[in-house]
Motif scaffolding. Structure first.
Motif, mmCIF file in Angstrom:
data_model
loop_
_atom_site.group_PDB
_atom_site.id
_atom_site.type_symbol
_atom_site.label_atom_id
_atom_site.label_comp_id
_atom_site.label_asym_id
_atom_site.label_seq_id
_atom_site.Cartn_x
_atom_site.Cartn_y
_atom_site.Cartn_z
ATOM 1 N N LYS A 5 36.253 31.277 100.348
ATOM 2 C CA LYS A 5 36.688 29.996 99.807
ATOM 3 C C LYS A 5 35.582 29.296 99.016
ATOM 4 O O LYS A 5 34.407 29.394 99.350
ATOM 5 C CB LYS A 5 37.120 29.039 100.935
ATOM 6 N N PHE A 29 40.588 23.563 96.225
ATOM 7 C CA PHE A 29 40.016 24.836 96.665
ATOM 8 C C PHE A 29 40.175 25.833 95.518
ATOM 9 O O PHE A 29 41.222 25.873 94.868
ATOM 10 C CB PHE A 29 40.726 25.381 97.907
ATOM 11 N N LEU A 37 40.611 29.523 95.181
ATOM 12 C CA LEU A 37 40.960 30.655 96.037
ATOM 13 C C LEU A 37 41.317 31.873 95.197
ATOM 14 O O LEU A 37 41.940 31.748 94.153
ATOM 15 C CB LEU A 37 42.134 30.282 96.944
#
Length: 413
Positions: free
Chosen positions: A169, A184, A186
């Motif tokens: 992450k 985030f 990802l």
């Protein structure tokens, strides 16, 4: 713990580290031949250093430097070592300002854009901030992850703190309120080894991972813009690299938007061009060296410094010639730096690269079905052997087999 070699450049200041020591000098074309050498094993040890920020005893470390960085202006330099210390320096002139303890061994650190704080990421997944203006101030917990942090960065405008962890992450948080998460990023399938916010395109982020990719992100939205599989860039006829390798350094040159990628101490540096308009990375060339590369860094003028495992030629300076980067054969500054490192080779001898520790971060994979079938086969084999033993004739007293009639018991003598 094996010592790690590293290279840092900011303005005209160059720092080379190895083991518990670092050497600082200038790359300016001047008669200044002075150097500053610091050894963490001689760092001030205060009584309160016996306890960390959480009040727990601090176990004695090896004093090996684990991470180091310059502030944006180059006015400050900070490092963390294996003895759980954060050491802060002023660079003009070089002077040690403070020696402070950290809770756990650190993996990365960075200064805020204002240079008022230094952020330290550790192996437990926490980020602490330490004041630069109050060099003796204690650390403050800012944010935490559930897994080990491998890198930390701050956006050029000072609004966001970006953290990369072992669980694939990249987290983008508000620096003023780190509990508020903006996004985030990802997509990586292995640990994220390095992150780098592009200074002249502050909305863009570069990242590398144990999955062998270099990726470009628009980090505020968490959107992946481009992905490059580094293992696919091997030139024809070149020795085949292992499929699993990690980039241990991302270096960037503003003048021509050039990105240098160095992987796990192998004697190769990959060169890319960042096309911010089309939001992609263009692969340009591969630089091969005679010795294992430890670290790389760009200077402000087009020049790429390469630290390598060679006492005779510890550093190589590459410059662009007709669009292709090539090593410089003769250069006064290069000769000066090489001479300094040759005379202090003891701090680099036996070093590993700054990214060599990444090899232990790959997660073990288990094939549960194969294990189940193997155990099942073993159980069936054991049951078969038991049946065969029950059916086999029993030997008598003189070695001859005797068949027992139904209801007849063996005397055993």
């Amino acid at each position: 713990m094996a010592s790690s070699a590293g290279l840092s450049l900011c303005g005209q200041a160059l720092v080379v580290r190895g083991g518990s020591r670092f050497l600082a000098t200038t790359i300016a074309n001047s008669n200044d031949d002075s150097i500053f050498i610091y050894d963490c094993s001689t760092a001030e040890k205060k009584p309160q250093e016996n306890k960390g920020e959480d009040g727990q005893p601090v176990e004695k470390g090896s004093d090996t430097i684990l991470a180091s960085t310059f502030s944006e202006s180059g006015s400050y330099f900070a490092l963390t070592d294996d003895s759980k210390r954060l050491i802060l320096f002023r660079t003009k002139p070089w002077q040690c300002l403070s020696v402070r303890t950290v809770v756990r061994r650190c993996t990365a650190l960075t200064f805020t854009a204002s240079e008022e704080k230094v952020l330290v990421a550790d192996k437990s997944g926490d980020v602490y901030s330490f004041s630069v203006l109050e060099p003796q101030g204690r650390g403050k917990l800012e944010l935490g992850h559930l897994s080990m942090l491998l890198d930390v960065a701050v956006s050029p405008d000072g609004r966001y703190v970006l953290t990369a962890d072992r669980d694939e992450k990249i987290r983008v948080s508000w620096l003023a309120a780190p509990h508020s998460i903006e996004s985030f990023c990802l997509g990586h399938t292995e640990f994220v080894s390095r992150i780098f916010v592009v200074p002249d395109h502050p909305e863009l982020l570069l990242s590398t991972s144990g999955d062998g990719t270099l990726r470009l992100w628009e980090y505020r939205s968490g959107r992946e813009l481009h992905r490059c599989l580094v293992t696919s860039l091997q030139e024809p006829g070149a020795p085949q690299r292992e499929k699993r390798f990690t980039a241990s350094r991302i270096a960037y040159c503003r003048q021509d938007s050039c990105v240098a990628l160095q992987c796990d101490g192998i004697p190769v540096v990959y060169i890319f061009q960042l096309d911010a308009l089309r939001q992609l990375l263009v692969y340009k060339q591969q630089l091969s060296f005679q010795h294992r590369v430890w670290d790389v860094a760009f200077e402000e003028t087009p020049g790429l410094w390469v630290l390598q495992d060679s006492r005779e030629a510890p550093v190589v300076l590459c410059q662009p010639v007709q669009g292709q980067w090539q090593p410089v054969s003769e250069n006064d500054v290069l000769n000066k730096v090489s001479s300094h490192l040759h005379g202090n080779w003891a701090m680099l001898e036996g070093s590993t690269g700054v990214g060599d520790s990444f090899s232990g971060l790959y997660k073990a994979t288990f094939d549960n079905m194969t294990t189940y079938l193997k155990k099942k086969e073993e159980r069936l084999q054991q049951q078969l052997e038991k049946r065969q033993r029950r059916k086999s004739p029993q030997p008598g007293p003189n070695g001859h087999t005797k068949k027992l009639k139904l209801g007849e018991a063996s005397s055993g003598c």
